[in-house]
Design a protein around this motif. Structure first.
Motif, PDB file in Angstrom:
ATOM      1  N   LEU A   1      53.355  36.050  42.298  1.00  0.00           N
ATOM      2  CA  LEU A   1      54.143  36.031  43.840  1.00  0.00           C
ATOM      3  C   LEU A   1      55.534  36.732  43.426  1.00  0.00           C
ATOM      4  O   LEU A   1      56.124  36.641  42.378  1.00  0.00           O
ATOM      5  N   MET A   2      56.088  37.157  44.402  1.00  0.00           N
ATOM      6  CA  MET A   2      57.496  37.714  44.396  1.00  0.00           C
ATOM      7  C   MET A   2      58.312  36.864  45.771  1.00  0.00           C
ATOM      8  O   MET A   2      58.726  35.919  45.643  1.00  0.00           O
ATOM      9  N   CYS A   3      58.322  37.746  46.948  1.00  0.00           N
ATOM     10  CA  CYS A   3      58.797  36.953  48.132  1.00  0.00           C
ATOM     11  C   CYS A   3      58.078  35.743  48.712  1.00  0.00           C
ATOM     12  O   CYS A   3      58.681  35.168  49.056  1.00  0.00           O
ATOM     13  N   GLY A   4      56.785  35.836  48.240  1.00  0.00           N
ATOM     14  CA  GLY A   4      55.930  34.908  48.796  1.00  0.00           C
ATOM     15  C   GLY A   4      55.277  34.802  50.032  1.00  0.00           C
ATOM     16  O   GLY A   4      54.625  34.011  50.507  1.00  0.00           O
ATOM     17  N   PHE A   5      55.629  35.553  50.995  1.00  0.00           N
ATOM     18  CA  PHE A   5      55.290  35.541  52.303  1.00  0.00           C
ATOM     19  C   PHE A   5      53.686  36.105  52.419  1.00  0.00           C
ATOM     20  O   PHE A   5      53.149  35.636  53.049  1.00  0.00           O
ATOM     21  N   CYS A   6      53.214  36.861  51.435  1.00  0.00           N
ATOM     22  CA  CYS A   6      51.718  37.241  51.359  1.00  0.00           C
ATOM     23  C   CYS A   6      50.980  36.277  50.496  1.00  0.00           C
ATOM     24  O   CYS A   6      49.746  36.056  50.488  1.00  0.00           O
ATOM     25  N   THR A   7      51.683  35.241  49.899  1.00  0.00           N
ATOM     26  CA  THR A   7      50.792  34.458  48.899  1.00  0.00           C
ATOM     27  C   THR A   7      49.995  33.618  49.496  1.00  0.00           C
ATOM     28  O   THR A   7      49.037  33.470  49.048  1.00  0.00           O
ATOM     29  N   PRO A   8      49.898  32.865  50.739  1.00  0.00           N
ATOM     30  CA  PRO A   8      49.300  31.925  51.048  1.00  0.00           C
ATOM     31  C   PRO A   8      47.723  32.512  51.482  1.00  0.00           C
ATOM     32  O   PRO A   8      46.601  32.321  51.255  1.00  0.00           O
ATOM     33  N   GLY A   9      48.071  33.831  52.078  1.00  0.00           N
ATOM     34  CA  GLY A   9      46.934  34.653  52.494  1.00  0.00           C
ATOM     35  C   GLY A   9      46.063  35.193  51.184  1.00  0.00           C
ATOM     36  O   GLY A   9      44.837  34.981  51.232  1.00  0.00           O
TER      37      GLY A   9
END
Length: 211
Positions: free
Chosen positions: A155-163
């Motif tokens: 992960l980097m910014c983390g916005f996409c991580t949960p998806g």
């Protein structure tokens, strides 16, 4: 879901909802598929004028009764919904990013299948087992996918991580040992603008060994 719990909420289809209020104004604000539903339910409630309805959803094994409009999405309920007891649903792991079913940041599981919560109406989530990223862990014990994402710094910014985590868990529940190509195809509905794909793919491969 136990039978007693099913009877607590109002199980109403989008078709019956719209026939109650008239399709003119509401149908313009929702997808064309709103007319899919039970003919019997539609006929039974054809004369009812309803601006909103209370429905019951099963999210991470817990029942929630929430009041929704025909256009209310599952994502809105997860992030901003308030159940009839006055408590916030407050499951904000699924992210509101594109709001048009393109990025996968709002991915949750419905009966074990990955879906975009921004594209599923709350009414369509009735009688389904909804699992969000918060529901993958067992208390303090992380799901193997969550653990692997940390291990590989996927992960980097983390916005996409949960998806990505939810899509990966759904993939591995169907295919315990996917090839790299199968992983890429399985996660093709999710977008990472930071470009951490190699680390994500490595994390899924590691999780598959643990599972």
């Amino acid at each position: 879901m136990p039978e007693k719990e099913k009877k607590q909420g109002t199980n109403i289809s989008r078709r019956s909802f719209l026939k109650g209020v008239g399709t003119g104004t509401v149908a313009a604000t929702v997808a064309p598929s709103v007319l899919i539903g039970s003919e019997k339910a539609a006929d039974a409630q054809a004369g009812e004028a309803v601006a909103s309805a209370t429905i019951q959803l099963n999210i991470n094994g817990k029942p929630y009764q929430v009041e929704v409009e025909a256009r209310t999405t599952l994502l809105t309920v997860l992030r901003d919904g308030i159940d009839t007891s006055g408590n916030n649903v407050d499951l904000t792991g699924a992210k509101l990013i594109c709001d048009r079913g393109e990025c996968g940041g709002c991915t949750v599981m419905a009966d074990g299948k990955p879906v975009y919560a921004c594209m599923m109406l709350a009414m369509d989530a009735q009688d389904k087992q909804i699992t969000t990223v918060e529901g993958l862990a067992d208390g303090d014990d992380l799901h193997p996918v969550q653990d692997a994402f940390i291990q590989h710094d996927a992960l980097m910014c983390g916005f996409c991580t949960p998806g990505f985590v939810v899509s990966s868990a759904a993939l591995l529940s169907e295919n315990a040992k996917p090839t790299l190509e199968e992983i890429k195809v399985g996660l093709s509905g999710n977008t990472c603008r930071c470009g951490t794909y190699p680390f994500i793919f490595d994390a899924v491969k590691t999780a598959s060994k643990k599972m």
